[in-house]
Scaffold this motif. Structure first.
Motif, PDB file in Angstrom:
ATOM      1  N   CYS A 106       1.057  -1.224  -0.068  1.00 59.71           N
ATOM      2  CA  CYS A 106       0.063  -0.394   0.209  1.00 59.71           C
ATOM      3  C   CYS A 106       1.075   1.285  -0.590  1.00 59.71           C
ATOM      4  O   CYS A 106       2.023   1.090   0.165  1.00 59.71           O
ATOM      5  CB  CYS A 106      -0.846  -0.078   0.997  1.00 59.71           C
ATOM      6  N   ALA A 108       0.757   4.071   1.843  1.00 59.05           N
ATOM      7  CA  ALA A 108       0.366   4.461   3.520  1.00 59.05           C
ATOM      8  C   ALA A 108      -0.162   2.446   4.200  1.00 59.05           C
ATOM      9  O   ALA A 108      -0.357   2.000   3.556  1.00 59.05           O
ATOM     10  CB  ALA A 108       0.006   4.872   4.181  1.00 59.05           C
ATOM     11  N   TYR A 109       0.119   3.245   5.420  1.00 59.86           N
ATOM     12  CA  TYR A 109       0.440   1.702   6.057  1.00 59.86           C
ATOM     13  C   TYR A 109      -1.236   2.109   7.555  1.00 59.86           C
ATOM     14  O   TYR A 109      -0.440   2.362   8.933  1.00 59.86           O
ATOM     15  CB  TYR A 109       1.402   1.060   7.132  1.00 59.86           C
ATOM     16  N   CYS A 110      -1.878   1.482   7.004  1.00 56.51           N
ATOM     17  CA  CYS A 110      -3.051   1.633   8.411  1.00 56.51           C
ATOM     18  C   CYS A 110      -2.715   0.592  10.012  1.00 56.51           C
ATOM     19  O   CYS A 110      -2.228  -0.531   9.660  1.00 56.51           O
ATOM     20  CB  CYS A 110      -4.588   1.196   7.912  1.00 56.51           C
ATOM     21  N   TYR A 112      -4.257  -0.428  12.416  1.00 56.85           N
ATOM     22  CA  TYR A 112      -4.853  -1.742  12.456  1.00 56.85           C
ATOM     23  C   TYR A 112      -5.454  -2.420  11.081  1.00 56.85           C
ATOM     24  O   TYR A 112      -6.690  -3.789  11.841  1.00 56.85           O
ATOM     25  CB  TYR A 112      -6.351  -0.699  12.508  1.00 56.85           C
ATOM     26  N   CYS A 113      -4.235  -2.202  10.541  1.00 62.69           N
ATOM     27  CA  CYS A 113      -5.349  -3.312   9.153  1.00 62.69           C
ATOM     28  C   CYS A 113      -4.627  -5.167  10.090  1.00 62.69           C
ATOM     29  O   CYS A 113      -4.069  -5.597  10.454  1.00 62.69           O
ATOM     30  CB  CYS A 113      -3.775  -2.700   8.183  1.00 62.69           C
ATOM     31  N   LYS A 115      -4.319  -7.223   7.726  1.00 68.71           N
ATOM     32  CA  LYS A 115      -3.057  -7.830   6.924  1.00 68.71           C
ATOM     33  C   LYS A 115      -1.837  -7.610   6.656  1.00 68.71           C
ATOM     34  O   LYS A 115      -0.887  -7.634   6.133  1.00 68.71           O
ATOM     35  CB  LYS A 115      -3.632  -7.791   4.760  1.00 68.71           C
ATOM     36  N   THR A 119       1.549  -6.941   4.711  1.00 75.04           N
ATOM     37  CA  THR A 119       1.656  -5.280   4.356  1.00 75.04           C
ATOM     38  C   THR A 119       2.427  -4.645   5.332  1.00 75.04           C
ATOM     39  O   THR A 119       3.368  -3.745   4.738  1.00 75.04           O
ATOM     40  CB  THR A 119       0.166  -4.444   4.290  1.00 75.04           C
ATOM     41  N   LEU A 120       2.411  -3.980   6.522  1.00 78.49           N
ATOM     42  CA  LEU A 120       3.710  -3.780   7.773  1.00 78.49           C
ATOM     43  C   LEU A 120       4.498  -4.670   7.978  1.00 78.49           C
ATOM     44  O   LEU A 120       5.555  -4.259   8.049  1.00 78.49           O
ATOM     45  CB  LEU A 120       2.164  -3.717   8.997  1.00 78.49           C
ATOM     46  N   GLY A 152      -6.171  -5.730  -1.629  1.00 79.08           N
ATOM     47  CA  GLY A 152      -4.633  -5.616  -1.320  1.00 79.08           C
ATOM     48  C   GLY A 152      -4.457  -6.042   0.031  1.00 79.08           C
ATOM     49  O   GLY A 152      -4.908  -6.193   0.714  1.00 79.08           O
ATOM     50  N   GLY A 153      -3.337  -5.074  -0.098  1.00 77.75           N
ATOM     51  CA  GLY A 153      -2.782  -4.409  -0.456  1.00 77.75           C
ATOM     52  C   GLY A 153      -4.064  -3.684  -1.086  1.00 77.75           C
ATOM     53  O   GLY A 153      -4.724  -3.314  -1.618  1.00 77.75           O
ATOM     54  N   ARG A 183      -7.789   1.637  -0.433  1.00 76.28           N
ATOM     55  CA  ARG A 183      -7.830   3.621  -0.116  1.00 76.28           C
ATOM     56  C   ARG A 183      -7.101   4.039  -0.615  1.00 76.28           C
ATOM     57  O   ARG A 183      -6.629   5.257   0.464  1.00 76.28           O
ATOM     58  CB  ARG A 183      -7.784   2.978   1.404  1.00 76.28           C
ATOM     59  N   PHE A 187      -4.976   7.936   0.071  1.00 77.23           N
ATOM     60  CA  PHE A 187      -3.551   8.403   0.574  1.00 77.23           C
ATOM     61  C   PHE A 187      -3.038   8.749  -0.713  1.00 77.23           C
ATOM     62  O   PHE A 187      -1.755  10.117  -0.876  1.00 77.23           O
ATOM     63  CB  PHE A 187      -2.267   6.752   0.195  1.00 77.23           C
TER      64      PHE A 187
HETATM   65  S1  SF4 Z   1      -4.390  -2.929   3.212  1.00 77.22           S
HETATM   66 FE1  SF4 Z   1      -5.986  -1.501   3.711  1.00 77.22          FE
HETATM   67  S2  SF4 Z   1      -6.039  -1.443   5.859  1.00 77.22           S
HETATM   68 FE2  SF4 Z   1      -4.628  -2.357   5.538  1.00 77.22          FE
HETATM   69  S3  SF4 Z   1      -2.373  -0.888   5.409  1.00 77.22           S
HETATM   70 FE3  SF4 Z   1      -3.543  -1.494   2.933  1.00 77.22          FE
HETATM   71  S4  SF4 Z   1      -5.184   0.559   2.628  1.00 77.22           S
HETATM   72 FE4  SF4 Z   1      -5.246   0.202   5.338  1.00 77.22          FE
END
Ligand code: SF4
Length: 394
Positions: A106, A108-110, A112-113, A115, A119-120, A152-153, A183, A187
């Protein structure tokens, strides 16, 4: 809590009861936050950075927070479903839908994700060309699948990859609903160009004569606070709707960010004004690093009850998500609590048949804390959140 300082890069084991009576020192907070950023990526776009300076609600969603270092929840709640029949990137737990995750990063990195291991944590392989081809073959081989969700992502972060997949889906006659979860509009609203909208609109071919012969493409967008719906974001959304594409809005209920009726009402007002159909209100999942963001499930019910006097167009469907699917909860729902190993769970009989779940998902057994009842339906236990602990600092 001084022993925290001697535990590099490890999650901190602490019970909710201990947490209530713990005052972290400044050094401990700095140490914890440093460990969090080593463990989970952080990052925002320049546009998001400009919003973070103006909005606490946005900052709390993206800036790593020391309490993400608590040992809580699951690292990868849905990882097992990401490898359906040996094809990385396709999931299926419902008869009529398949989920594709071609690109697992992504802009940017939420925090609360759900996944976040991909992602993070950065462990995010993209789908290979071979996996994409096999996934499309799998969908083409089952005429019961009429909906493909590309998520996604963020699929809109890689329009080149997305276009190839949309071309492949368009060749499958029984898929007449394509949904894209994103999202990216928040971003990088400037990325939602006329060219991108025209690309998406090419695959939106509704039939006014025969509903089985047309094909719709729509977007599911995630916004959690009205501060996110800026002029730039609103204009990007209008570019999308101007091309005839439908938009559904999804919200995650987040403690200290949108967990009151006024905040949600303001967000839903913006949705309706911008032609976003309120779709889901998700309870925040029990994923590592989210303890401080999770309300109780009951709190969401209470908020929806306060909003229930408003028109139905303001009413998203409130759900919590388990590995076997979504559980819907309404303003009048009563929750069945069970304590397991000292933790508070919500027990519910799901609408999902265990054998069907196993057949569609390609999994051998039901996930942990799930069982089947005598009628064959899945019984799930969902970890509740905590309203009492951890108000954000002012
Ligand atoms: S997958 Fe969705 S919730 Fe997770 S970091 Fe990416 S945009 Fe944010």
């Amino acid at each position: 809590m001084s022993d925290i300082l001697t535990r590099p890069e490890r999650l901190v084991k602490i019970t909710p009861e201990e947490l209530r009576s713990t005052a972290f020192t400044v050094e401990e907070k700095i140490k914890l936050r440093r460990d969090v950023t080593r463990r989970f990526r952080g990052g925002v776009t320049p546009y998001l950075s400009s919003l973070i300076k103006k909005s606490d609600a946005i900052r709390r969603q993206f800036v790593p927070y020391y309490l993400e270092g608590l040992d809580f929840g699951r690292d990868a709640p849905f990882e097992e479903g990401k490898n359906n029949r040996g094809i990385y990137g396709i999931e299926r737990i419902y008869e009529d839908r398949a989920v594709l995750t071609p690109y697992f990063d992504c802009a940017a990195y939420c925090r609360y994700c759900f996944k976040k291991t991909r992602t993070l944590a950065g462990d995010a392989p993209v789908m290979s060309e071979d996996n994409i081809r096999r996934a499309l073959d799998y969908i083409a081989g089952d005429p019961r699948i009429d909906t493909v969700l590309i998520t996604g992502g963020d699929p809109l972060a890689r329009p080149d990859m997305l276009e190839g997949i949309l071309d492949g889906i368009a060749l499958i006659p029984h898929v007449n609903k394509i949904r894209i979860g994103t999202r990216h509009i928040l971003f990088n609203p400037e990325h939602i160009t006329g060219e991108l909208c025209r690309l998406l609109a090419r695959y939106n071919k509704p039939s006014t004569v025969d509903p089985l012969r047309g094909r719709s493409l729509s977007l599911g967008v995630s916004f959690n606070h009205s501060d996110e719906l800026t002029v730039e974001v609103a204009e990007a959304l209008q570019r999308i709707t101007a091309h005839g594409l439908g938009i559904r809005g999804q919200i995650v209920l987040l403690k200290g960010i949108n967990d009151d009726a006024a905040a949600l009402r303001a967000l839903l007002d913006r949705f309706v004004m911008l032609s976003i159909v309120p779709y889901y209100l998700f309870h925040c999942m029990d994923v590592t690093g989210t303890y401080h963001l999770r309300t109780s499930v009951q709190k969401g019910i209470d908020i929806l009850s306060k909003l229930a006097s408003r028109s139905g167009v303001y009413a998203p469907t409130y759900v919590y998500v388990t590995p076997v699917g979504k559980h819907r909860i309404g303003p009048g729902s009563r929750l069945d609590y069970q304590f397991i190993d000292g933790k508070k769970y919500i027990r519910s009989v799901s609408p999902y048949v265990a054998d069907e779940f196993l057949a569609f998902s390609g999994q051998q057994k039901l996930p942990p804390l799930h069982s089947r009842n005598e009628d064959g339906f899945v019984v799930s236990h969902y970890l509740d959140g905590d309203d009492e602990v951890l108000n954000w600092p002012t």
